[in-house]
Enzyme design. Structure first.
Site, PDB file in Angstrom:
ATOM      1  N   GLY A   8     -40.245 -96.536 -41.923  1.00 53.74           N
ATOM      2  CA  GLY A   8     -41.011 -95.430 -41.369  1.00 53.74           C
ATOM      3  C   GLY A   8     -41.266 -94.327 -42.366  1.00 53.74           C
ATOM      4  O   GLY A   8     -41.426 -93.163 -41.994  1.00 53.74           O
ATOM      5  N   ASP A  41     -50.915-103.509 -44.514  1.00 56.21           N
ATOM      6  CA  ASP A  41     -50.468-103.228 -45.883  1.00 56.21           C
ATOM      7  C   ASP A  41     -50.045-104.492 -46.642  1.00 56.21           C
ATOM      8  O   ASP A  41     -49.844-104.440 -47.858  1.00 56.21           O
ATOM      9  CB  ASP A  41     -49.282-102.250 -45.863  1.00 56.21           C
ATOM     10  CG  ASP A  41     -49.692-100.832 -45.530  1.00 56.21           C
ATOM     11  OD1 ASP A  41     -50.914-100.554 -45.476  1.00 56.21           O
ATOM     12  OD2 ASP A  41     -48.798 -99.986 -45.327  1.00 56.21           O
ATOM     13  N   LEU A  87     -43.669 -96.384 -47.247  1.00 53.14           N
ATOM     14  CA  LEU A  87     -43.447 -97.072 -48.516  1.00 53.14           C
ATOM     15  C   LEU A  87     -43.747 -98.566 -48.448  1.00 53.14           C
ATOM     16  O   LEU A  87     -43.686 -99.258 -49.461  1.00 53.14           O
ATOM     17  CB  LEU A  87     -42.000 -96.845 -48.983  1.00 53.14           C
ATOM     18  CG  LEU A  87     -41.640 -95.393 -49.298  1.00 53.14           C
ATOM     19  CD1 LEU A  87     -40.128 -95.255 -49.503  1.00 53.14           C
ATOM     20  CD2 LEU A  87     -42.375 -94.903 -50.536  1.00 53.14           C
ATOM     21  N   GLY A  88     -44.045 -99.065 -47.253  1.00 51.99           N
ATOM     22  CA  GLY A  88     -44.507-100.449 -47.126  1.00 51.99           C
ATOM     23  C   GLY A  88     -43.439-101.505 -47.236  1.00 51.99           C
ATOM     24  O   GLY A  88     -43.751-102.666 -47.519  1.00 51.99           O
ATOM     25  N   LYS A 119     -44.259 -99.194 -52.286  1.00 49.96           N
ATOM     26  CA  LYS A 119     -45.506 -98.667 -52.836  1.00 49.96           C
ATOM     27  C   LYS A 119     -45.632 -97.195 -52.468  1.00 49.96           C
ATOM     28  O   LYS A 119     -45.001 -96.697 -51.526  1.00 49.96           O
ATOM     29  CB  LYS A 119     -46.725 -99.448 -52.339  1.00 49.96           C
ATOM     30  CG  LYS A 119     -46.924 -99.443 -50.820  1.00 49.96           C
ATOM     31  CD  LYS A 119     -47.758 -98.296 -50.293  1.00 49.96           C
ATOM     32  CE  LYS A 119     -48.046 -98.438 -48.801  1.00 49.96           C
ATOM     33  NZ  LYS A 119     -48.607 -97.206 -48.200  1.00 49.96           N
ATOM     34  N   PRO A 177     -36.495 -97.340 -47.304  1.00 49.89           N
ATOM     35  CA  PRO A 177     -36.432 -96.686 -45.987  1.00 49.89           C
ATOM     36  C   PRO A 177     -37.566 -97.134 -45.073  1.00 49.89           C
ATOM     37  O   PRO A 177     -38.686 -97.407 -45.521  1.00 49.89           O
ATOM     38  CB  PRO A 177     -36.552 -95.202 -46.322  1.00 49.89           C
ATOM     39  CG  PRO A 177     -36.072 -95.085 -47.737  1.00 49.89           C
ATOM     40  CD  PRO A 177     -36.499 -96.360 -48.402  1.00 49.89           C
TER      41      PRO A 177
END
Length: 239
Positions: free
Chosen positions: A94, A134, A97-98, A8, A92
């Site tokens: 950290g 999240d 992007l959740g 996300k 990735p």
């Protein structure tokens, strides 16, 4: 069975207050993008789930992985077999992007459907909120106005159809703790989206740079110059 967990992006992020439970009150619009992890779950014998990950290394023990925690959470109320879980990590870590949250929620959704547990979308989101802030968003997988610590989810009729999304990953791992370091919460919300059709995201996209903010930018841009430089390059290119 193999299934997929999307990433996300945040369209705006307003940090409103520090909560008594240690979390922060936020306001943001989360938007799913088709950058995905792949998860395989296979029934096994024994009395313990197993977990393997591939591609991007994941820190921590297998028992701490959110995929395992998602299975254990559902097993509290439902009879489930044990699983070999294999995760191909493409999103990735950290990077905001959740990915880990999406993996956990995807496991909840997969088990609910495959084993006919009968949980509604709302009930799945409530379970997901136990796993992480999240996580509930990834039960809905559409644009959502996200508030509270991330557990208050309002799906919205908003799409970026016909637009190109460029995601630049400069190989920085930024922990949640670092992201919030030095943040001074401001109680005023952004008018990101409302039912009257006058929210900032409903205005011409050319106005977003001036009016939509991300409260992480200030401190992180000071500590990581590559973020500011990349932002400026994208803006100069017309983003």
């Amino acid at each position: 069975m193999v299934f997929f967990a999307p990433a996300k992006i945040n369209l705006g992020l307003n940090i409103l207050a520090k909560r008594d439970d240690g979390y922060h009150e936020i306001q943001s619009v989360f938007y799913p993008i088709p950058w995905e992890d792949a998860i395989e779950m296979v029934e096994k014998g024994g009395n313990k789930d197993s977990f393997e990950s591939f591609n991007i290394p994941i820190d921590g023990s297998d028992d701490d992985n959110l995929c395992i925690k998602a299975v254990k959470l559902l097993r509290q109320d439902h009879k489930l077999p044990f699983f070999d879980i294999r995760l191909i990590k493409n999103i990735p870590i950290g990077a905001g992007l959740g990915g880990g949250s999406s993996d956990a929620s995807s496991v909840l959704m997969h088990l609910n459907k495959t084993y006919e547990l009968g949980l509604t979308q709302k009930e799945l989101a409530e379970k997901a909120a136990i796993l992480g802030s999240d996580c509930p968003f990834f039960i809905y997988r559409q644009a959502c106005l996200v508030q509270g610590r991330g557990e208050r989810i309002l799906p919205i009729d908003f799409k970026l159809k016909g637009k190109h999304i460029a995601v630049i990953y400069p190989k920085l791992h930024i922990s949640t703790k670092e992201a919030y370091q030095g943040i001074i919460p401001m109680a005023q919300e952004q008018d990101l989206f409302n039912e009257a059709g006058s929210g900032l995201l409903q205005q011409d996209m050319g106005s977003w740079t001036k009016h939509i903010k991300n409260d992480f930018q200030g401190g992180l841009y000071e500590r990581h110059a590559v973020l500011r430089e990349t932002h400026e390059q994208l803006a100069a290119a017309g983003a």
